[in-house]
Scaffold this motif. Structure first.
Motif, short mmCIF file in Angstrom:
data_model
loop_
_atom_site.label_atom_id
_atom_site.label_comp_id
_atom_site.label_asym_id
_atom_site.label_seq_id
_atom_site.Cartn_x
_atom_site.Cartn_y
_atom_site.Cartn_z
N SER A 1 0.72 -1.07 0.03
CA SER A 1 -0.22 0.25 -0.13
C SER A 1 0.88 1.04 -0.06
N ARG A 2 2.21 1.26 0.17
CA ARG A 2 2.92 2.43 0.00
C ARG A 2 3.17 2.77 -1.28
N LEU A 3 2.72 2.02 -2.37
CA LEU A 3 2.68 2.54 -3.95
C LEU A 3 2.00 3.94 -3.92
N ASP A 4 0.81 3.90 -3.25
CA ASP A 4 -0.03 4.81 -3.08
C ASP A 4 0.83 6.35 -2.71
N GLU A 5 1.34 6.18 -1.86
CA GLU A 5 2.12 7.19 -1.11
C GLU A 5 3.25 7.77 -2.03
N LEU A 6 3.85 7.04 -2.98
CA LEU A 6 4.91 7.27 -3.95
C LEU A 6 4.19 7.95 -5.02
N ALA A 7 2.93 7.70 -5.49
CA ALA A 7 2.42 8.30 -6.54
C ALA A 7 2.04 9.79 -6.30
N ASP A 8 1.91 9.95 -4.76
CA ASP A 8 1.59 11.77 -4.55
C ASP A 8 2.71 12.61 -4.47
N ARG A 9 4.33 11.94 -4.79
CA ARG A 9 5.28 12.68 -4.91
C ARG A 9 5.16 13.55 -6.30
N PRO A 10 5.66 14.91 -6.04
CA PRO A 10 5.58 15.78 -7.37
C PRO A 10 6.53 15.30 -8.67
N GLU A 11 7.67 14.65 -8.36
CA GLU A 11 8.66 14.12 -9.34
C GLU A 11 8.08 13.07 -10.20
N GLN B 1 4.63 12.33 -10.42
CA GLN B 1 3.55 12.94 -11.06
C GLN B 1 4.22 13.39 -12.52
N GLU B 2 5.15 14.07 -12.38
CA GLU B 2 5.93 14.95 -13.75
C GLU B 2 6.19 13.86 -14.53
N GLU B 3 6.72 12.73 -14.15
CA GLU B 3 7.23 11.71 -14.95
C GLU B 3 5.87 11.22 -15.69
N ILE B 4 5.15 10.97 -15.14
CA ILE B 4 3.68 10.28 -15.67
C ILE B 4 3.09 11.04 -16.78
N TYR B 5 2.97 12.34 -16.29
CA TYR B 5 2.25 13.25 -17.36
C TYR B 5 3.28 14.04 -18.42
N ARG B 6 4.45 13.72 -18.45
CA ARG B 6 5.44 14.12 -19.18
C ARG B 6 5.46 13.46 -20.71
N LYS B 7 5.26 14.14 -21.94
CA LYS B 7 5.20 13.54 -23.19
C LYS B 7 6.62 13.27 -23.51
#
Length: 173
Positions: free
Chosen positions: A36-46, A48-54
């Motif tokens: 369940s710690r994966l949810d905590e990692l998804a909240d980090r801004p870097e 999130q930036e990697e996910i939405y970067r084209k």
């Protein structure tokens, strides 16, 4: 006995136990599983930036992909109409019926209603020389093989009355 005992323990001090549970501030949460710690990692801004970067390299590869599809030609299956009725079944009117509106009025050829089955079995039983299998097959539009099987394996009930003098009387004790 066991039901009474469990009911006593179940209803013992119910009101005070319920008040104690209701008055608690907040129930204690169950311990978290390590995944369940994966949810905590998804909240980090870097992250999130990697996910939405084209990624331009992947976009150019995706633009080069061209998919062309065609439906295969439709084949007409032979015998595909087996499940569909090609013509309307021939029906015949039933011979008997004493229930009026509840009776079956039309029966497909080669089949009989319950009333007709009982009648033809009883007629064959009472007058086997008159009601032969051939006559029944012609009369009710049935196959001779099926009529022979019907007459062999199905026998209508008979009511037997015993004379009064042979009956045993139950004597009061």
């Amino acid at each position: 006995m066991g039901g009474r005992l469990t009911r006593v323990f179940r209803t013992f001090n119910v009101e005070s136990r319920a008040r104690r549970e209701i008055s608690k501030e907040k129930p204690t949460p169950a311990p978290r599983h390590p995944t369940s710690r994966l949810d905590e990692l998804a909240d980090r801004p870097e992250i999130q930036e990697e996910i939405y970067r084209k990624d331009d390299r992947f976009l150019t590869l995706l633009k080069d992909v061209y998919v062309e599809s065609r439906d295969p030609p439709v084949r007409v299956k032979d015998g595909g109409g087996e499940h569909l009725p090609c013509k309307q079944e021939e029906k015949r009117l039933t011979k008997l019926g004493h229930l009026g509106d509840l009776d079956v009025k039309k029966v497909p050829k080669g089949k009989i209603s319950i009333v007709e089955a009982l009648t033809l079995l009883n007629n064959h039983k009472l007058h086997p020389q008159t009601w032969t299998a051939e006559k029944i097959a012609v009369e009710y539009s049935l196959e001779l093989k099926e009529v022979n099987s019907l007459l062999e394996f199905f026998i209508p009930f008979t009511v037997q009355e015993f004379p009064k003098e042979t009956r045993k009387a139950i004597k009061p004790t």
